[in-house]
Design an enzyme around this catalytic site. Sequence first.
Site, short mmCIF file in Angstrom:
data_model
loop_
_atom_site.label_atom_id
_atom_site.label_comp_id
_atom_site.label_asym_id
_atom_site.label_seq_id
_atom_site.Cartn_x
_atom_site.Cartn_y
_atom_site.Cartn_z
N HIS A 1 -0.13 45.31 36.62
CA HIS A 1 1.24 44.90 36.34
C HIS A 1 2.19 45.53 37.35
O HIS A 1 2.07 46.70 37.68
CB HIS A 1 1.67 45.23 34.91
CG HIS A 1 1.45 46.67 34.53
ND1 HIS A 1 0.22 47.16 34.16
CD2 HIS A 1 2.31 47.71 34.44
CE1 HIS A 1 0.32 48.44 33.88
NE2 HIS A 1 1.59 48.82 34.04
N HIS B 1 6.05 46.54 37.94
CA HIS B 1 7.32 46.77 37.26
C HIS B 1 8.45 46.32 38.18
O HIS B 1 8.50 46.73 39.35
CB HIS B 1 7.54 48.27 37.00
CG HIS B 1 6.59 48.90 36.05
ND1 HIS B 1 6.94 49.21 34.74
CD2 HIS B 1 5.31 49.33 36.19
CE1 HIS B 1 5.91 49.79 34.14
NE2 HIS B 1 4.92 49.88 34.99
P1 5GP Z 1 2.25 51.64 33.02
O1 5GP Z 1 2.60 53.04 32.67
O2 5GP Z 1 0.82 51.29 32.60
O3 5GP Z 1 2.52 51.29 34.46
O4 5GP Z 1 3.24 50.73 32.21
C1 5GP Z 1 2.92 50.04 31.06
C2 5GP Z 1 4.20 49.45 30.55
O5 5GP Z 1 3.89 48.51 29.56
C3 5GP Z 1 5.14 50.48 29.93
O6 5GP Z 1 6.38 50.47 30.64
C4 5GP Z 1 5.28 50.01 28.49
O7 5GP Z 1 6.59 50.17 28.00
C5 5GP Z 1 4.88 48.56 28.57
N1 5GP Z 1 4.28 48.06 27.35
C6 5GP Z 1 3.26 48.65 26.66
N2 5GP Z 1 2.95 47.90 25.59
C7 5GP Z 1 3.79 46.83 25.62
C8 5GP Z 1 3.95 45.71 24.75
O8 5GP Z 1 3.27 45.54 23.74
N3 5GP Z 1 4.91 44.81 25.09
C9 5GP Z 1 5.68 44.96 26.21
N4 5GP Z 1 6.59 44.01 26.46
N5 5GP Z 1 5.56 46.00 27.02
C10 5GP Z 1 4.62 46.94 26.73
#
Ligand code: 5GP
Length: 140
Positions: free
Chosen positions: A103, A105
């Site tokens: 993903h 951001h």
């Molecule tokens: P990472 O730290 O893996 O780069 O970011 C994961 C992101 O996914 C986090 O910013 C978190 O807020 C988001 N996230 C986790 N679970 C969900 C969810 O169920 N729905 C949405 N819309 N975002 C999520």
Amino acid sequence: MSEVNADNIFEKIISGEVPSYKIYEDDNVFAFLDINPISIGHTLVIPKIKSRNMLDVSEDVFSKVMEAVRVLAPKIKEAVEADGINIHINNEESAGQKVFHLHAHIIPQYDGKIIKFMRDPVQLEPERFKEIETKIKSHI
Ligand code: 5GP
């Protein structure tokens, strides 16, 4: 490429099993608002095909995600009246990755309340720079 993991929250979001604030979808990518936004308009762009992160993704899948980011980022910036945009991709736990489905951001930034991501730089002597340069180039 990683195998599909039905327990992965982002796969459930793509399938609609878990609801999301979807802002864009096509055959290859899905974009939705982060549920814990660090700024207004914080959006995640993911491939529909599962890949753990950008370290294991194919060129084609990564290109499609990046192309969606390129198209969506200025539109989000305009829509939420942001002043700048950061693009972040966390790869592996040590880099802050919590959801193991690639993903990107898209993080809008606003003058006056800018989110700082950079920390103090590591201090290195020229010899150490040279060593690191040589080591990395030997892997390319
Ligand atoms: P990472 O730290 O893996 O780069 O970011 C994961 C992101 O996914 C986090 O910013 C978190 O807020 C988001 N996230 C986790 N679970 C969900 C969810 O169920 N729905 C949405 N819309 N975002 C999520």
